[in-house]
Design a protein around this motif. Structure first.
Motif, PDB file in Angstrom:
ATOM      1  N   UNK A   1       0.944  -0.778  -0.075  1.00 33.18           N
ATOM      2  CA  UNK A   1       0.025   0.346   0.350  1.00 33.18           C
ATOM      3  C   UNK A   1       1.010   1.377  -0.276  1.00 33.18           C
ATOM      4  N   UNK A   2       0.457   2.644  -0.941  1.00 37.28           N
ATOM      5  CA  UNK A   2       1.733   3.778  -1.187  1.00 37.28           C
ATOM      6  C   UNK A   2       1.116   4.427   0.202  1.00 37.28           C
ATOM      7  N   UNK A   3       1.483   4.788   1.215  1.00 39.30           N
ATOM      8  CA  UNK A   3       1.710   5.321   2.586  1.00 39.30           C
ATOM      9  C   UNK A   3       1.827   6.704   2.415  1.00 39.30           C
ATOM     10  N   UNK A  14       3.940  -0.010   1.820  1.00 38.26           N
ATOM     11  CA  UNK A  14       4.161  -0.773   2.807  1.00 38.26           C
ATOM     12  C   UNK A  14       4.067  -2.038   2.763  1.00 38.26           C
ATOM     13  N   UNK A  15       5.063  -2.919   3.162  1.00 34.01           N
ATOM     14  CA  UNK A  15       4.933  -4.393   2.220  1.00 34.01           C
ATOM     15  C   UNK A  15       4.259  -5.212   3.854  1.00 34.01           C
ATOM     16  N   UNK A  16       3.276  -5.178   4.246  1.00 31.67           N
ATOM     17  CA  UNK A  16       2.502  -6.440   5.179  1.00 31.67           C
ATOM     18  C   UNK A  16       2.699  -7.922   5.028  1.00 31.67           C
ATOM     19  N   UNK A  21      -2.669   5.507  -0.607  1.00 29.12           N
ATOM     20  CA  UNK A  21      -3.737   4.114  -0.321  1.00 29.12           C
ATOM     21  C   UNK A  21      -3.848   3.746  -1.357  1.00 29.12           C
ATOM     22  N   UNK A  22      -3.760   3.623  -2.326  1.00 33.33           N
ATOM     23  CA  UNK A  22      -3.418   2.690  -3.603  1.00 33.33           C
ATOM     24  C   UNK A  22      -2.288   1.052  -3.056  1.00 33.33           C
ATOM     25  N   UNK A  23      -3.487   0.076  -3.624  1.00 30.02           N
ATOM     26  CA  UNK A  23      -2.911  -1.290  -3.414  1.00 30.02           C
ATOM     27  C   UNK A  23      -1.891  -1.530  -5.176  1.00 30.02           C
ATOM     28  N   UNK A  24      -0.039  -1.633  -4.800  1.00 30.25           N
ATOM     29  CA  UNK A  24      -0.008  -1.062  -5.376  1.00 30.25           C
ATOM     30  C   UNK A  24       1.260  -2.932  -5.747  1.00 30.25           C
ATOM     31  N   UNK A  25       1.744  -3.157  -7.265  1.00 30.91           N
ATOM     32  CA  UNK A  25       2.124  -4.018  -6.940  1.00 30.91           C
ATOM     33  C   UNK A  25       4.681  -3.745  -7.419  1.00 30.91           C
ATOM     34  N   UNK A  34      15.250   0.472  -5.142  1.00 37.31           N
ATOM     35  CA  UNK A  34      15.718  -1.097  -5.546  1.00 37.31           C
ATOM     36  C   UNK A  34      14.356  -1.152  -6.234  1.00 37.31           C
ATOM     37  N   UNK A  35      12.988  -0.665  -6.621  1.00 41.85           N
ATOM     38  CA  UNK A  35      12.129  -1.731  -6.728  1.00 41.85           C
ATOM     39  C   UNK A  35      11.584  -0.352  -7.622  1.00 41.85           C
ATOM     40  N   UNK A  36      10.445  -1.071  -8.370  1.00 43.77           N
ATOM     41  CA  UNK A  36       9.584  -0.025  -9.253  1.00 43.77           C
ATOM     42  C   UNK A  36       8.015  -0.315  -9.522  1.00 43.77           C
ATOM     43  N   UNK A  37       6.943   0.434  -9.406  1.00 43.35           N
ATOM     44  CA  UNK A  37       5.943   0.355  -9.415  1.00 43.35           C
ATOM     45  C   UNK A  37       5.575  -0.679 -11.471  1.00 43.35           C
TER      46      UNK A  37
END
Length: 80
Positions: free
Chosen positions: A14-16, A27-29, A59-63, A75-78
């Motif tokens: 989730x984008x915080x 944030x990755x749970x 609030x968006x859910x992203x991979x 080190x990550x990209x959407x």
């Protein structure tokens, strides 16, 4: 000879925060079981993610997927 291809590491989160240019905090749970007490708990970790064009909102859910190092912390990209 077999060609062994591996997929890059990926998470759903989730984008915080989106305060920086071309960067978002995600944030990755994880839902894990404690080894001794056998109780389940949620552990979370924040990643700085490359967000070209500032396309996501809080609030968006992203991979997110692992990419080459973009900066010291990114080190990550959407994933589209």
């Amino acid at each position: 000879m077999e060609k062994n291809t591996t997929r890059p590491q990926s998470f759903v989160g989730t984008v915080v925060k989106t305060a920086m240019k071309d960067t978002a905090t995600v944030r990755v749970d994880r839902y894990v079981k404690h080894p001794k007490y056998k109780k389940y708990r949620t552990l979370s970790k924040k990643y700085l993610v490359h967000n070209p064009g500032n396309t996501v909102q809080v609030g968006d859910k992203v991979t997110i997927v692992a990419v080459r190092p973009i900066s010291k912390m990114k080190r990550f990209a959407i994933k589209d």
